[in-house]
Design a protein around this motif. Structure first.
Motif, PDB file in Angstrom:
ATOM      1  N   VAL A   1       4.596  -8.448   6.348  1.00  0.00           N
ATOM      2  CA  VAL A   1       3.747  -7.259   6.304  1.00  0.00           C
ATOM      3  C   VAL A   1       2.272  -7.618   6.174  1.00  0.00           C
ATOM      4  CG1 VAL A   1       3.170  -5.195   4.944  1.00  0.00           C
ATOM      5  CG2 VAL A   1       5.558  -5.754   5.424  1.00  0.00           C
ATOM      6  N   ILE A   2       1.960  -8.648   5.399  1.00  0.00           N
ATOM      7  CA  ILE A   2       0.562  -8.982   5.103  1.00  0.00           C
ATOM      8  C   ILE A   2       0.038 -10.139   5.955  1.00  0.00           C
ATOM      9  CG2 ILE A   2      -1.043  -9.738   3.304  1.00  0.00           C
ATOM     10  CD1 ILE A   2      -0.046  -6.905   2.919  1.00  0.00           C
ATOM     11  N   ASN A   3       0.825 -11.194   6.153  1.00  0.00           N
ATOM     12  CA  ASN A   3       0.315 -12.438   6.709  1.00  0.00           C
ATOM     13  C   ASN A   3       0.667 -12.702   8.164  1.00  0.00           C
ATOM     14  OD1 ASN A   3       1.254 -13.667   3.543  1.00  0.00           O
ATOM     15  ND2 ASN A   3      -0.846 -13.229   4.160  1.00  0.00           N
ATOM     16  N   SER A   4       1.621 -11.979   8.703  1.00  0.00           N
ATOM     17  CA  SER A   4       2.017 -12.219  10.085  1.00  0.00           C
ATOM     18  C   SER A   4       0.854 -11.930  11.029  1.00  0.00           C
ATOM     19  CB  SER A   4       3.203 -11.312  10.444  1.00  0.00           C
ATOM     20  OG  SER A   4       3.384 -11.268  11.833  1.00  0.00           O
ATOM     21  N   PRO A   5       0.713 -12.727  12.097  1.00  0.00           N
ATOM     22  CA  PRO A   5      -0.329 -12.431  13.094  1.00  0.00           C
ATOM     23  C   PRO A   5      -0.180 -11.031  13.694  1.00  0.00           C
ATOM     24  CG  PRO A   5       0.560 -14.629  13.438  1.00  0.00           C
ATOM     25  CD  PRO A   5       1.443 -13.975  12.412  1.00  0.00           C
TER      26      PRO A   5
ATOM     27  N   ALA B   1      -2.276   4.472   7.331  1.00  0.00           N
ATOM     28  CA  ALA B   1      -1.032   4.563   8.098  1.00  0.00           C
ATOM     29  C   ALA B   1       0.175   4.502   7.178  1.00  0.00           C
ATOM     30  CB  ALA B   1      -0.979   3.426   9.122  1.00  0.00           C
ATOM     31  N   ALA B   2       0.101   3.654   6.136  1.00  0.00           N
ATOM     32  CA  ALA B   2       1.209   3.554   5.184  1.00  0.00           C
ATOM     33  C   ALA B   2       1.415   4.882   4.455  1.00  0.00           C
ATOM     34  CB  ALA B   2       0.940   2.432   4.189  1.00  0.00           C
ATOM     35  N   ARG B   3       0.328   5.521   4.063  1.00  0.00           N
ATOM     36  CA  ARG B   3       0.437   6.789   3.348  1.00  0.00           C
ATOM     37  C   ARG B   3       0.979   7.891   4.256  1.00  0.00           C
ATOM     38  NH1 ARG B   3      -5.236   6.404  -0.213  1.00  0.00           N
ATOM     39  NH2 ARG B   3      -4.491   4.681  -1.543  1.00  0.00           N
TER      40      ARG B   3
ATOM     41  N   LEU C   1       8.817  -0.504  -0.482  1.00  0.00           N
ATOM     42  CA  LEU C   1       7.973  -1.640  -0.833  1.00  0.00           C
ATOM     43  C   LEU C   1       7.060  -2.061   0.306  1.00  0.00           C
ATOM     44  CD1 LEU C   1       7.159  -3.834  -2.849  1.00  0.00           C
ATOM     45  CD2 LEU C   1       9.079  -5.224  -2.031  1.00  0.00           C
ATOM     46  N   GLU C   2       7.567  -2.073   1.545  1.00  0.00           N
ATOM     47  CA  GLU C   2       6.726  -2.519   2.656  1.00  0.00           C
ATOM     48  C   GLU C   2       5.508  -1.623   2.865  1.00  0.00           C
ATOM     49  OE1 GLU C   2      10.497  -0.713   4.602  1.00  0.00           O
ATOM     50  OE2 GLU C   2       9.939  -1.803   2.779  1.00  0.00           O
ATOM     51  N   LEU C   3       5.642  -0.341   2.543  1.00  0.00           N
ATOM     52  CA  LEU C   3       4.488   0.559   2.615  1.00  0.00           C
ATOM     53  C   LEU C   3       3.635   0.457   1.357  1.00  0.00           C
ATOM     54  CD1 LEU C   3       6.094   3.754   4.190  1.00  0.00           C
ATOM     55  CD2 LEU C   3       4.907   1.875   5.346  1.00  0.00           C
TER      56      LEU C   3
END
Length: 448
Positions: free
Chosen positions: A361-365, A224-226, A237-239
């Protein structure tokens, strides 16, 4: 089921472990006694209790504890229990007790170090065995509490290694996290994520250095990021953070995995946003550190690139993005993950904003990444509860690990050395029997 030391030892082979270590409640209960009853465990950061009377509640194994700043400026860790009827003295969370603790049930009071202060209608206790000087009428303190650069650890056992010896090689990860501040200090800031996972606590530790899972488990998020980057014509950066999981196996094979005594270790970083010349935030950070430490030292600090350091029994500090994922066992199939984000004091605001971005981006539920892991952790828990097989494999590059003066290092970045190292520590703890009790004194008995 009651296990002998020989039976527990037989559950760990050089290249595999028995599935019962993840699924048997009796083994979980023993872990709370033999690992969490004796090891140094991260309780919290001093910045969470900045003023006299401030407290922070948490769990140490299966024990509810609180960290408090006493009137002498020292940080103590107490069991969250009133000795009268056993009520928790403070509710879960953070707060300020003021000058003393007051139990909300019958108004027994205690000094901030847990010592007994008083009771209402004391005349009703005259002629009884009640003695305010008797430690059994105080809130019980954990026998050992030490702080390393503001990170507070406690042990329920009065005996054992000193904290710095216990941490060993992973001290350098805490050092690097703090040294990214031009004044050498960090503070918890920006709120804390808490995620309940339906899996055994050890699964999370294993996954932290499992380089083989990233491009499989996280395919949906990096794809999805790509796609998004292609649509907007750039990779912000977030992607980029999500895209990192999609690197080919050749990339992961080149990473260094380091293992230390007591189950600790680290994995070399996937990317390093702290490189001095990469972007405006990094350049500003580099200039701030150069003014404080000199250019050579600033480059050393920002050049240390570690991903997911493991402090076994506590959790995982991440130096580059200034966070600590605290791992709290709740039950054999339940684990609470608490994500603390740190601000580097004196560093540019952009450094903290970048750390917050990573956490979200990484750790949020609600992130696109963490739910992938949580789903697979639960599948492991449910699969290991079946009769489909008894052993869990840790065979990758078994027998190829190299020893050096600091510990062990993998020959290949996809090695399962970290898992084998963690279970070596597990076996050592579990074979040692119950943790030794603390010496008698005012609230200093250990609970085992």
């Amino acid at each position: 089921m009651a296990y002998t030391e020989a039976q527990l030892a037989a559950m760990v082979r050089g290249d595999s472990v028995h599935r019962a270590v993840y699924t048997d409640p009796a083994i979980f209960d023993l872990e709370m006694q033999r690992i969490y009853g004796r090891a140094w465990v991260y309780v919290g950061h001093e910045s969470q209790v900045p003023k006299t009377g401030d407290y922070h509640t948490t769990r140490l194994g299966d024990q509810d504890v609180l960290m408090v700043r006493a009137s002498d400026g020292r940080v103590h860790v107490l069991y969250n229990r009133c000795p009268h009827k056993g009520a928790k003295v403070v509710a879960d969370g953070d707060g300020c007790a003021g000058k003393f603790f007051r139990c909300p049930y019958h108004a027994w009071t205690f000094k901030l170090d847990g010592s007994h202060l008083g009771v209402p209608l004391k005349q009703g206790l005259e002629g009884t065995a009640y003695d305010p000087a008797d430690p059994s009428f105080s809130m019980r303190r954990l026998p050992r509490v030490e702080s390393y650069r503001g990170f507070v650890f406690a042990s329920q056992s009065a005996q054992g290694q000193e904290l710095e010896a216990f941490l060993g090689g992973v001290r350098s990860s805490i050092d690097n996290l703090c040294d990214r501040s031009p004044v050498g200090e960090v503070e918890v800031a920006g709120g804390i994520f808490r995620v309940m996972q339906r899996s055994n606590w050890k699964v999370f530790y294993e996954n932290l250095h499992d380089t083989m899972h990233a491009r499989v488990t996280h395919e949906s998020s990096y794809a999805a990021a790509r796609d998004e980057a292609k649509e907007i014509g750039e990779m912000p950066l977030e992607l980029h953070i999500m895209d990192g999981n999609g690197e080919p196996y050749e990339f992961w094979e080149k990473l260094e995995l380091r293992a230390y005594a007591n189950g600790h270790g680290y994995m070399e970083g996937i990317f390093n946003p702290g490189a001095a010349e990469r972007d405006p935030v990094s350049r500003a950070h580099f200039e701030t550190l150069t003014a404080a430490y000199g250019e050579t030292r600033a480059r050393e600090i920002l050049g240390m690139n570690r991903h997911n350091t493991v402090i076994y029994g506590s959790g995982s500090p991440h130096t580059v993005f200034q966070q600590f994922r605290v791992i709290r066992p709740i039950a054999v199939d339940r684990t609470m993950i608490e994500i603390q984000t740190f601000r580097c004091k004196g560093a540019p605001d952009g450094v903290f904003k970048r750390a917050m971005l990573y956490a979200n981006v990484i750790n949020s539920p609600s992130s696109n990444v963490m739910p992938d892991d949580i789903e697979l952790y639960n599948r492991c828990q449910e699969g290991n509860a079946t009769r489909g097989g008894d052993w869990v494999s840790m065979h990758r590059y078994h027998g190829t690990d190299r020893s050096d003066a600091d510990g062990m290092v993998s020959q290949n970045g996809t090695s399962e050395l970290p898992m084998r190292n963690q279970f070596h520590a597990w076996k050592t703890y579990m074979e040692a029997g119950a943790a030794p009790t603390g010496a008698a004194g005012t609230g200093d008995q250990a609970c085992c």
